[in-house]
Design a protein around this motif. Structure first.
Motif, mmCIF file in Angstrom:
data_model
loop_
_atom_site.group_PDB
_atom_site.id
_atom_site.type_symbol
_atom_site.label_atom_id
_atom_site.label_comp_id
_atom_site.label_asym_id
_atom_site.label_seq_id
_atom_site.Cartn_x
_atom_site.Cartn_y
_atom_site.Cartn_z
ATOM 1 N N MET A 1 22.305 -1.685 75.931
ATOM 2 C CA MET A 1 21.339 -2.041 74.954
ATOM 3 C C MET A 1 22.166 -2.016 73.809
ATOM 4 O O MET A 1 22.696 -0.823 73.269
ATOM 5 N N LEU A 2 22.259 -2.720 72.757
ATOM 6 C CA LEU A 2 23.068 -2.792 71.525
ATOM 7 C C LEU A 2 22.080 -2.130 70.560
ATOM 8 O O LEU A 2 20.768 -2.212 70.427
ATOM 9 N N LYS A 3 22.923 -1.460 69.743
ATOM 10 C CA LYS A 3 22.200 -0.550 68.581
ATOM 11 C C LYS A 3 22.792 -0.968 67.275
ATOM 12 O O LYS A 3 24.151 -1.339 67.152
ATOM 13 N N SER A 4 22.115 -0.722 66.058
ATOM 14 C CA SER A 4 22.665 -1.173 65.032
ATOM 15 C C SER A 4 23.284 0.059 64.263
ATOM 16 O O SER A 4 22.796 1.146 65.010
ATOM 17 N N ILE A 5 24.084 0.305 63.428
ATOM 18 C CA ILE A 5 24.673 1.201 63.037
ATOM 19 C C ILE A 5 23.469 2.213 62.397
ATOM 20 O O ILE A 5 23.777 3.394 62.146
ATOM 21 N N ASN A 6 22.332 1.489 61.763
ATOM 22 C CA ASN A 6 21.559 2.224 61.277
ATOM 23 C C ASN A 6 20.545 3.187 62.228
ATOM 24 O O ASN A 6 20.040 4.267 62.065
ATOM 25 N N ASP A 7 20.704 2.612 63.566
ATOM 26 C CA ASP A 7 20.160 3.599 64.606
ATOM 27 C C ASP A 7 20.969 4.822 65.097
ATOM 28 O O ASP A 7 20.585 5.665 65.676
ATOM 29 N N LEU A 8 22.235 4.727 64.410
ATOM 30 C CA LEU A 8 23.215 5.696 64.908
ATOM 31 C C LEU A 8 23.518 6.597 63.879
ATOM 32 O O LEU A 8 23.980 7.813 64.049
ATOM 33 N N CYS A 9 23.368 6.469 62.840
ATOM 34 C CA CYS A 9 23.776 7.397 61.442
ATOM 35 C C CYS A 9 22.804 7.095 60.147
ATOM 36 O O CYS A 9 22.154 6.094 60.286
ATOM 37 N N HIS A 10 22.539 7.836 59.209
ATOM 38 C CA HIS A 10 22.203 7.770 57.877
ATOM 39 C C HIS A 10 23.086 7.185 57.184
ATOM 40 O O HIS A 10 24.302 8.045 56.671
ATOM 41 N N ILE A 11 22.963 6.253 56.519
ATOM 42 C CA ILE A 11 24.006 5.395 55.721
ATOM 43 C C ILE A 11 23.444 5.596 54.238
ATOM 44 O O ILE A 11 22.103 5.354 53.922
ATOM 45 N N ILE A 12 24.219 6.009 53.138
ATOM 46 C CA ILE A 12 24.085 6.389 51.824
ATOM 47 C C ILE A 12 25.338 5.703 51.044
ATOM 48 O O ILE A 12 26.238 5.316 51.639
ATOM 49 N N SER A 13 24.975 5.395 49.920
ATOM 50 C CA SER A 13 25.737 5.104 48.864
ATOM 51 C C SER A 13 25.670 5.776 47.571
ATOM 52 O O SER A 13 24.577 6.520 47.531
ATOM 53 N N GLY A 14 26.620 5.743 46.835
ATOM 54 C CA GLY A 14 26.553 6.571 45.626
ATOM 55 C C GLY A 14 27.471 5.923 44.453
ATOM 56 O O GLY A 14 27.991 4.799 44.666
ATOM 57 N N GLY A 15 27.393 6.491 43.235
ATOM 58 C CA GLY A 15 28.461 5.848 42.244
ATOM 59 C C GLY A 15 28.955 7.422 41.640
ATOM 60 O O GLY A 15 28.410 8.164 41.617
ATOM 61 N N THR A 16 30.165 6.738 40.781
ATOM 62 C CA THR A 16 30.871 7.836 40.138
ATOM 63 C C THR A 16 30.238 8.177 38.732
ATOM 64 O O THR A 16 29.913 7.264 38.186
ATOM 65 N N PRO A 17 30.099 9.344 38.566
ATOM 66 C CA PRO A 17 29.763 9.812 37.112
ATOM 67 C C PRO A 17 30.406 9.185 36.316
ATOM 68 O O PRO A 17 31.656 9.056 36.404
#
Length: 74
Positions: A1-17
């Motif tokens: 069964m194929l899984k997406s990366i979102n099924d395997l981990c919590h993805i966040i992004s951010g930015g530099t102050p």
């Protein structure tokens, strides 16, 4: 069964102050950048820079936990 990366981990992004705002820098919160990754070591034990609580509050960055996995996509 194929899984997406979102099924395997919590993805966040951010930015530099904002780097021109001095009150955001040289605090007690370690700031990880690509410069902190050493080719011979996959673990970051210390950082070159740090930010303040104000820098954290006024940016889209996120606090990470010990042993979190970081993938840099610049």
């Amino acid at each position: 069964m194929l899984k997406s990366i979102n099924d395997l981990c919590h993805i966040i992004s951010g930015g530099t102050p904002k780097t021109t705002e001095q009150s955001y820098w040289n605090g007690n919160i370690p700031w990880i950048s690509i410069k902190d990754f050493i080719a011979t070591n996959r673990y970051v034990n210390s950082t070159e820079k740090s930010i303040t609580g104000s820098g954290l509050k006024h940016s889209s960055t996120n606090l990470l936990q010990e042993n979190d996995i970081i993938i840099s996509a610049r």
